[in-house]
Enzyme design. Structure first.
Site, short mmCIF file in Angstrom:
data_model
loop_
_atom_site.label_atom_id
_atom_site.label_comp_id
_atom_site.label_asym_id
_atom_site.label_seq_id
_atom_site.Cartn_x
_atom_site.Cartn_y
_atom_site.Cartn_z
N CYS A 138 0.49 -1.40 -0.09
CA CYS A 138 -0.10 -0.09 0.33
C CYS A 138 0.80 1.05 0.57
CB CYS A 138 -0.55 0.01 1.09
SG CYS A 138 -2.17 -1.01 1.05
P1 NAD Z 1 -4.43 -8.40 -3.99
O1 NAD Z 1 -3.66 -8.52 -4.84
O2 NAD Z 1 -3.83 -9.40 -2.06
O3 NAD Z 1 -5.89 -8.84 -4.31
C1 NAD Z 1 -7.07 -8.98 -5.25
C2 NAD Z 1 -7.62 -10.00 -5.64
O4 NAD Z 1 -7.38 -9.51 -6.86
C3 NAD Z 1 -6.16 -11.35 -6.13
O5 NAD Z 1 -6.37 -12.28 -5.88
C4 NAD Z 1 -6.62 -11.22 -7.98
O6 NAD Z 1 -6.50 -12.26 -8.19
C5 NAD Z 1 -8.11 -10.56 -7.91
N1 NAD Z 1 -8.66 -9.55 -8.78
C6 NAD Z 1 -7.98 -9.05 -9.94
N2 NAD Z 1 -8.81 -8.55 -11.21
C7 NAD Z 1 -9.82 -9.27 -10.70
C8 NAD Z 1 -10.73 -8.80 -11.42
N3 NAD Z 1 -11.15 -8.84 -12.68
N4 NAD Z 1 -12.08 -10.73 -11.00
C9 NAD Z 1 -11.90 -10.99 -9.40
N5 NAD Z 1 -10.80 -11.04 -9.06
C10 NAD Z 1 -10.41 -10.15 -9.25
O7 NAD Z 1 -5.02 -7.08 -3.07
P2 NAD Z 1 -5.11 -6.23 -1.78
O8 NAD Z 1 -3.91 -6.14 -1.09
O9 NAD Z 1 -6.32 -7.02 -1.14
O10 NAD Z 1 -5.93 -4.92 -2.22
C11 NAD Z 1 -6.88 -4.84 -2.75
C12 NAD Z 1 -6.89 -3.32 -2.37
O11 NAD Z 1 -7.33 -2.78 -1.87
C13 NAD Z 1 -5.93 -2.37 -3.25
O12 NAD Z 1 -6.17 -1.09 -3.42
C14 NAD Z 1 -5.48 -1.70 -2.35
O13 NAD Z 1 -4.59 -0.96 -2.45
C15 NAD Z 1 -5.99 -2.13 -1.53
N6 NAD Z 1 -6.16 -2.16 0.54
C16 NAD Z 1 -5.06 -2.95 0.41
C17 NAD Z 1 -4.54 -2.85 1.50
C18 NAD Z 1 -4.05 -4.49 2.67
O14 NAD Z 1 -2.60 -3.87 3.97
N7 NAD Z 1 -2.76 -4.46 1.45
C19 NAD Z 1 -5.48 -2.38 2.64
C20 NAD Z 1 -6.77 -1.69 2.77
C21 NAD Z 1 -6.56 -0.92 0.95
#
Ligand code: NAD
Length: 477
Positions: free
Chosen positions: A280
């Site tokens: 992030c």
């Molecule tokens: P991640 O990369 O762990 O997971 C994203 C998932 O989305 C993956 O499993 C991927 O296969 C799936 N995906 C991608 N395209 C897709 C589609 N078209 N249809 C269905 N599934 C699809 O991401 P994350 O860390 O969970 O983060 C997600 C969002 O939340 C990001 O925008 C991030 O900035 C935000 N965020 C993350 C955190 C964190 O700590 N990881 C905290 C707050 C906000």
């Protein structure tokens, strides 16, 4: 059009750290949830009641909900019966720092397609981190592609996520605040529906969570404002740490603690270290810099030039990009040439409590050490396999120029320490905190430790005869 749903039928698209946590906990509170991810191997693991990544206590919740209130699949058709869908896919940065929203666009277009023949009001909730203006663009795309009427047969809300990896369950169950953004003029109903869902969730688990409603753009911006502030605190602490090292008799730990005790400042994120990493902060700071350059207005008088320049953001990013290499400066000071030295790295995850290595500072340090022709021995309690895969792939593609044998993946920290010429602590896992100076003394070739996370009592190390370089600490050698 009702002001809220009688029955929430929830979809969550993207089952990563955020999506899987949110889907599982909503299902655990008794809501019917369909989780969708395009990664079939991830879906299969979840179906087998396994978490595809390390997140303490999430597996227990998955175990108790899967195939009961939580259904997971790669098939978007299952969203046909839902009336509210959270988008939790990734929003990475492109090479020059701009945000890549392709995953969000694909997910939204797929949902729009599934729902297009229904006239009942349903809500898409953007939970992924997106820059101000992104959600409006997505709304326009849904309207132009499928002819949706916002506020009539479709609602779109923004509900940014603030959970921390390693504490994902805890943070979701006890959030500092819930932010809900919507178009207050055309589609106020979305705010009501999303707020009511969270209100009901927290009522069921008996937690009082503040819910704040605002415009779409404000909600998008809150996430950046929060993450950039946290990154700023870390880079500020590291700047003070680097300055402390140049002043006799200075320890940044003491200076920063005394600073942070001021309630206006606060102690969190004010520790000396090798910089921030993870999925992030680095990407959000970079995306916000790129965004700020784009929205910067033309200044009307010279005096306001610096009011619009994202100098503060660029400084945070620049300092953070350099900070990991401070660890190598100590070693160069010690040895001059590092080639063929055996350097141990304790920690590969970007922070303790996770197996996530995205933008981890240790990756940068290891890569530089390999460039310097050292032998690098590495360990992490949870992220060893992720790091092995990362380096083997990069070496194979020629992105890291080193022989495979130059990086040794060790199953325990002792194997890292044994016969090393120096050890760098890059992640503050408790396991490393508990290593006694005697162990370094006994097993290392030359007992030199770089405490990159300030986890050791340096006086004890010096007394025992271990040479310690601690970030933010002057004249200790
Ligand atoms: P991640 O990369 O762990 O997971 C994203 C998932 O989305 C993956 O499993 C991927 O296969 C799936 N995906 C991608 N395209 C897709 C589609 N078209 N249809 C269905 N599934 C699809 O991401 P994350 O860390 O969970 O983060 C997600 C969002 O939340 C990001 O925008 C991030 O900035 C935000 N965020 C993350 C955190 C964190 O700590 N990881 C905290 C707050 C906000």
């Amino acid at each position: 059009m009702s002001s809220t749903f009688i029955d929430y039928k929830i979809g969550v698209v993207g089952l990563g750290f955020v999506g899987l946590t949110v889907a599982t906990l909503l299902a655990h509170a008794g809501f019917k949830v369909v989780g969708i991810d395009i990664d079939r191997s991830k879906i299969n693991l979840i179906k087998e009641k396994k978490t595809p990544f390390y997140e303490p206590s999430l597996e227990k919740y998955i175990n108790e909900t899967i195939d009961k209130t939580l259904l997971v699949s790669s098939n978007y058709d299952l969203l046909g019966e839902t009336n509210i869908v959270f988008i939790t896919v990734g929003t990475p940065t492109k090479p020059h720092g701009e945000q890549d929203i392709e995953q969000v666009e694909n997910a939204v277009i797929n949902i729009g397609n599934i729902w297009r023949n229904s006239n009942s009001y349903r809500v898409i909730v953007i939970k992924s981190t997106v820059l101000p203006g992104t959600t409006r663009k997505i709304i326009e795309k849904l309207v132009s592609t499928y002819g949706y009427r916002i506020g009539e047969n479709l609602g779109v809300a923004v509900n940014p996520e603030f959970l921390r990896e390693g504490y994902a369950v805890e943070d979701t169950l006890r959030p500092s605040r819930i932010i809900v953004g919507c178009d207050e003029y055309r589609d106020k109903n979305s705010c009501t529906i999303v707020s009511n869902l969270w209100r009901e969730f927290y009522r069921r688990i008996n937690i009082n969570a503040p819910i704040i409603e605002m415009s779409i753009e404000e909600a998008e911006l809150v996430k950046y404002s929060s993450n950039v502030f946290l990154a700023m605190k870390i880079s500020f602490a590291n700047y003070i740490a680097n300055i402390c090292e140049q002043i006799p008799n200075c320890d940044a730990v003491k200076v920063l603690k005394a600073t942070g005790l001021d309630p206006r400042i606060g102690l969190n994120h004010l520790n000396p270290g090798l910089g921030y990493g993870g999925s992030c902060l680095p990407k959000d700071v970079k995306a916000f810099i790129s965004y700020s350059h784009r929205v910067k207005p033309r200044q009307l008088i010279n005096e306001t030039t610096y009011c619009y320049e994202p100098l503060i953001l660029e400084s945070i990013d620049k300092l953070n990009n350099s900070q990991p290499y401070r660890a190598l400066e100590y070693l160069i000071r010690e040895y001059g040439d590092l080639s063929n030295k055996v350097i141990g790295i304790l920690g590969l995850a970007y922070k303790p409590g996770t197996d996530d290595i995205r933008e981890s500072v240790s990756l940068k340090i290891i890569e530089k050490l390999l460039e310097m022709n050292t032998i690098v021995k590495v360990h992490d309690p949870k992220a060893l396999e992720n790091a092995r895969k990362y380096f083997m792939e990069r070496i194979e593609k020629g992105e890291v120029k080193a022989e495979r044998s130059r990086i040794v993946f060790c199953n325990n920290y002792l194997d890292v320490i044994k016969n090393s010429d120096a050890v760098i602590v890059t992640t503050d896992w408790n396991e490393y905190r508990n290593i006694k100076p005697d162990e370094y003394l006994e097993y290392m070739n030359i007992p030199i430790v770089v405490d990159g996370r300030r986890i050791y009592n340096y006086r004890e190390f010096i007394k025992k005869g271990v040479k310690i370089y601690a970030i933010g600490l002057s004249n200790v050698s």
